[in-house]
Design a protein around this motif. Structure first.
Motif: not given
Length: 484
Positions: A57-74
């Motif tokens: 899977v692609v792991t670069s610059n992952l964007i996720a929904s967290r805590e009601g917003g959209t953030y970069y996570i790793a």
């Protein structure tokens, strides 16, 4: 009199329908107690399952929904599971200049008091928060993460010199108190969001950052090319006392905070805090080691197409389950005939003893299929473009209706897949491959089928043995066609 005859006719028709039930006690079965579905229950559909390795899977610059917003996570992990072996996730993190602008080098005599790598927690921690003592090591990257696609199989080059290390217990929900420097005023104690704070070597910071050539500090892009970035990995020998854990970092909010004193030629001392943020590009390398576990045999059987009584699902691009219903187009079609299909519900049960802390079942599963080109796609019941299923007003209700969430009280997962099963029975759809995998439980905007597993670090041991109490079941509820 007319109404009496009508009522009698209705009663006779109802009795005729109910008399055809193979399991009369199942009439009225539904996921939602407020729903009432009358008809015949067929729960003897054969199910074939096997465990397979998940795709990279692609792991670069992952964007996720967290805590009601959209953030970069790793993902960052070191986790020892008695069933699934060892999971390791290391992070390559590029760094920028404060404010992404030119950093003015201090002049005069510089004394670095301390340097701290601040790593903000993102939601999704999986593992042990009580007994494990984690030790995280920090190195300087020898290659720069670029703005391109990196997969979990990418191994990153880094310098061997250890520039930072710290031990801690996982506290993903606890805020921390940190003394903040206030220019021209008294320093204050401030409560900050949950975070990991790793001390970094002050001599390294002074020589590699504060004393660097000014051209290397003229902005974030120049600094990235020069500094490359940081590499984060757990110390396997000194992460002890428990199984470890799988973390997610909120990379938008990670930084290298440098506290230093600058003494001018006039003897004036200026205390400064400069924050070098994680900036731009990052990626995680993810590795799974199944040595000494039951997984290798399960994968051998899965590759051979053998159905297994126990299946294994693992997040972070680990394992998925292939599932099929070989009797739908033959036996089931013969039994049902032209009946109206009211509901088809897949029920998955974790094996007892495999779902105890900290080895909890993954909070959410996803279900997807292959198209004719062997590419992942939605099943009809998970597709927002299928008019038969996408009828609820909000996406949150839609997600709940499709299912896949773990019910801890019943120890079950449920999927409502009426349209897909109906299409398989009628021959409208060919099963080129159907799969169950871990999914991001915190995503309330979509049902993933492509990279969903990288957003979840959970696992599941589920049953499919016909003689087992943990048998995987497909319940089909239908209304038999009236004989004319």
């Amino acid at each position: 009199m007319k109404f009496v005859k009508t009522d009698l006719l209705t009663l006779l028709i109802s009795l005729f329908i109910l008399s055809g039930c193979k399991k009369p006690d199942a009439v009225g079965l539904a996921i939602d107690p407020s729903e009432v579905i009358n008809g015949t229950l067929l729960d003897t559909v054969s199910i074939k399952t096997s465990t397979l390795k998940d795709d990279s899977v692609v792991t670069s610059n992952l964007i996720a929904s967290r805590e009601g917003g959209t953030y970069y996570i790793a993902p960052l992990a070191y986790y020892k599971d008695p069933v699934f072996g060892i999971t390791e996730a290391n992070v390559a993190l590029s760094m920028g200049t404060p404010g992404s602008v030119a950093f003015t080098k201090p002049t005069g005599t510089v004394t670095v008091d301390s340097a701290v790598l601040v790593l903000r927690y993102a939601k999704g921690f999986y593992g042990d928060t009580t007994s494990t003592n984690y030790k995280l090591n920090v190195y300087q990257l020898a290659e720069q993460p670029l703005n391109q696609t990196y997969y979990n199989t990418k191994a990153w080059a880094y310098n061997s010199a250890l520039i930072g290390t710290g031990s801690f217990h996982a506290r993903p929900s606890d805020s921390v108190n940190v003394l903040q420097i206030v220019t021209g005023a008294k320093d204050t104690l401030k409560k900050l969001p949950p975070q990991i704070r790793i001390p970094v070597n002050t001599a390294f910071v002074k020589s590699s950052i504060l004393s660097a050539d000014s051209l290397k500090l003229i902005g974030t892009e120049a600094f990235k090319r020069y500094f490359k970035g940081l590499y984060l990995t757990f110390d396997k020998a000194q992460t002890t006392g428990g199984p470890g854990g799988n973390f997610y970092l909120l990379t938008d909010s990670c930084s290298l905070d440098v506290y230093y004193k600058n003494t001018s030629t006039a003897g004036v001392i200026d205390t400064v805090m400069a924050s070098f943020p994680a900036s731009g590009n990052f990626a995680s390398q993810i590795k799974h080691d199944y040595t000494g576990t039951v997984i290798p045999d399960a994968l051998i059987n899965g590759a051979a197409g053998k159905s297994s009584g126990t299946v294994y699902i693992q997040g972070l691009a680990g394992l998925r389950t292939k599932i099929s219903f070989p009797s739908l187009a033959t036996n089931v079609k013969q039994i049902i005939g032209n009946a109206a299909l009211n509901r088809a519900e897949l029920i998955i049960t974790p094996v007892a003893g495999t779902q105890l802390y900290p080895f909890l079942p993954v909070p959410r599963l996803t279900m997807y299929r292959y198209n004719v080109a062997k590419q992942r796609t939605y099943i009809p019941d998970a597709s927002t473009s299928d008019v038969r299923t996408y009828s609820l007003s909000t996406i949150s209700n839609y997600l709940t209706g499709f299912g896949g969430f773990y019910d801890s009280k019943k120890n079950e997962y449920h999927f409502v897949i009426t349209s897909y099963i109906g299409d398989l029975i009628s021959g409208k759809t060919i099963d080129y491959g159907t799969f169950l995998a871990a999914a991001d439980y915190d995503n309330t905007t979509s049902i993933e089928y492509s990279t969903g597993s990288v957003y979840s670090a959970g696992r599941l041991v589920a049953g499919n043995d016909k003689t087992s109490a943990y048998k995987m079941k497909l319940n089909i509820i239908y209304t038999p066609a009236l004989i004319k």
